[in-house]
Design an enzyme around this catalytic site. Structure first.
Site, PDB file in Angstrom:
ATOM      1  N   HIS A   1       2.104  -7.861   1.136  1.00 44.11           N
ATOM      2  CA  HIS A   1       1.272  -6.682   1.346  1.00 44.11           C
ATOM      3  C   HIS A   1       2.072  -5.640   2.114  1.00 44.11           C
ATOM      4  CE1 HIS A   1      -1.469 -10.040   0.754  1.00 44.11           C
ATOM      5  NE2 HIS A   1      -2.355  -9.171   0.323  1.00 44.11           N
TER       6      HIS A   1
ATOM      7  N   LYS B   1       0.835 -12.686  -5.552  1.00 42.55           N
ATOM      8  CA  LYS B   1      -0.021 -11.550  -5.206  1.00 42.55           C
ATOM      9  C   LYS B   1       0.805 -10.467  -4.531  1.00 42.55           C
ATOM     10  CE  LYS B   1      -4.023  -9.936  -2.646  1.00 42.55           C
ATOM     11  NZ  LYS B   1      -4.794 -10.067  -1.394  1.00 42.55           N
TER      12      LYS B   1
ATOM     13  N   GLN C   1     -10.576  -0.359  -2.478  1.00 38.37           N
ATOM     14  CA  GLN C   1     -11.446  -1.355  -3.114  1.00 38.37           C
ATOM     15  C   GLN C   1     -12.717  -0.698  -3.634  1.00 38.37           C
ATOM     16  OE1 GLN C   1     -12.388  -4.724  -0.670  1.00 38.37           O
ATOM     17  NE2 GLN C   1     -10.421  -5.705  -1.003  1.00 38.37           N
TER      18      GLN C   1
ATOM     19  N   GLU D   1     -13.075 -14.782  -1.125  1.00 39.72           N
ATOM     20  CA  GLU D   1     -11.940 -14.839  -0.207  1.00 39.72           C
ATOM     21  C   GLU D   1     -12.472 -14.818   1.218  1.00 39.72           C
ATOM     22  OE1 GLU D   1      -7.672 -12.684   0.654  1.00 39.72           O
ATOM     23  OE2 GLU D   1      -9.418 -11.381   0.389  1.00 39.72           O
ATOM     24  N   TRP D   2     -12.202 -15.883   1.952  1.00 36.99           N
ATOM     25  CA  TRP D   2     -12.576 -15.894   3.367  1.00 36.99           C
ATOM     26  C   TRP D   2     -11.425 -15.332   4.177  1.00 36.99           C
ATOM     27  CZ3 TRP D   2     -12.486 -20.625   7.101  1.00 36.99           C
ATOM     28  CH2 TRP D   2     -12.903 -20.195   8.369  1.00 36.99           C
ATOM     29  N   ARG D   3     -11.635 -14.134   4.727  1.00 36.86           N
ATOM     30  CA  ARG D   3     -10.654 -13.495   5.593  1.00 36.86           C
ATOM     31  C   ARG D   3     -10.856 -14.001   7.019  1.00 36.86           C
ATOM     32  NH1 ARG D   3      -8.293  -8.565   4.315  1.00 36.86           N
ATOM     33  NH2 ARG D   3      -7.610  -8.671   6.501  1.00 36.86           N
TER      34      ARG D   3
ATOM     35  N   ARG E   1      -4.837 -12.994   7.087  1.00 36.37           N
ATOM     36  CA  ARG E   1      -4.011 -11.804   6.922  1.00 36.37           C
ATOM     37  C   ARG E   1      -3.551 -11.336   8.302  1.00 36.37           C
ATOM     38  NH1 ARG E   1      -2.371 -12.109   3.554  1.00 36.37           N
ATOM     39  NH2 ARG E   1      -3.809 -11.582   1.865  1.00 36.37           N
TER      40      ARG E   1
ATOM     41  N   ARG F   1      -6.621  -1.413 -10.168  1.00 35.70           N
ATOM     42  CA  ARG F   1      -7.659  -2.433  -9.987  1.00 35.70           C
ATOM     43  C   ARG F   1      -8.539  -2.532 -11.231  1.00 35.70           C
ATOM     44  NH1 ARG F   1      -8.189  -3.826  -4.553  1.00 35.70           N
ATOM     45  NH2 ARG F   1      -7.129  -2.466  -3.060  1.00 35.70           N
TER      46      ARG F   1
END
Length: 225
Positions: free
Chosen positions: A118, A143, A209, A30-32, A62, A186
């Site tokens: 989110h 998501k 995470q 995932e490229w933030r 984001r 998770r």
């Protein structure tokens, strides 16, 4: 479950220094892009997509409204996504549905959308309605990431995921209850019907995470006969 690792370079130098050997066995990157200033995103993009050409890539902006680092008008949000999609064809594009719902119709030609929600403050009482609204749109991926305040919040997220996946087996869901309290969600992704779990290299992109190294070990144990 697939493991997703976010990368968050803040400039072109950091993008070029990303160590492929550390994430070689990762399923999805995932490229933030929200860790960059707006005008640098298209400048850094070639380095990202060239470096990760052998991986599936999620392009994510984001925004501050949903726990990220960038604030964008509807027009800028759409323009950046469309430019990246046209030039690099990322495998997935994250779209913050509830923040940019008014312009979703301009994204209907994209078949690779992750419609995301989110909430870094709470697990909302209308969580079931959030699941229902996103599921009804039938995106590539739904998501949902929410913050628990107690154990029941964690169980609600897990139970809703399992229930909606059972009723909609062809829909992909990616869900998590954040923070240390929600970490079990998770780890139990396969059990509840969540297709991916997110793991960190060093810096977390969301509370709770688990590191990539630990997630690999846990996955080995869970997958063992």
């Amino acid at each position: 479950m697939k493991i997703v690792v976010p990368v968050m370079p803040q400039n072109i130098e950091e993008a070029n220094q990303l160590d492929l050997t550390r994430i070689d066995s990762t399923d999805i990157i995932e490229w933030r892009a929200d860790y960059l200033v707006k005008d640098d995103i298209l400048t850094v993009a070639p380095a990202i997509f060239e470096k990760f050409s052998g991986h599936e890539v999620i392009f994510t902006l984001r925004t501050e409204k949903e726990g990220g680092n960038i604030s964008l008008s509807n027009e800028d949000y759409l323009a950046i996504i469309r430019d990246i999609a046209a030039l690099y064809q990322p495998d997935y594009i994250d779209f913050e549905y509830f923040s940019y719902r008014d312009v979703l119709e301009e994204m209907y030609d994209f078949s690779n959308l992750i419609l995301s929600y989110h909430n870094f403050e709470e697990t909302p009482e209308n969580l079931m309605e959030v699941f229902s609204e996103l599921t009804a749109l039938a995106p590539r991926v739904v998501k949902i990431a929410v913050m628990p305040k107690n154990e029941q919040d964690v169980l609600d997220l897990m139970n809703y995921t399992r229930g909606f996946k059972t009723l909609n087996p062809n829909q992909e869901y990616v869900t998590m209850s954040m923070s240390k309290l929600g970490r079990i969600s998770r780890l139990a992704a396969d059990l509840i019907g969540s297709s991916w779990t997110f793991a960190s290299l060093e810096q977390e992109s969301a509370p709770g995470q688990i590191s990539l190294a630990d997630m690999r070990k846990i996955k080995e144990v869970l997958d063992a006969n």
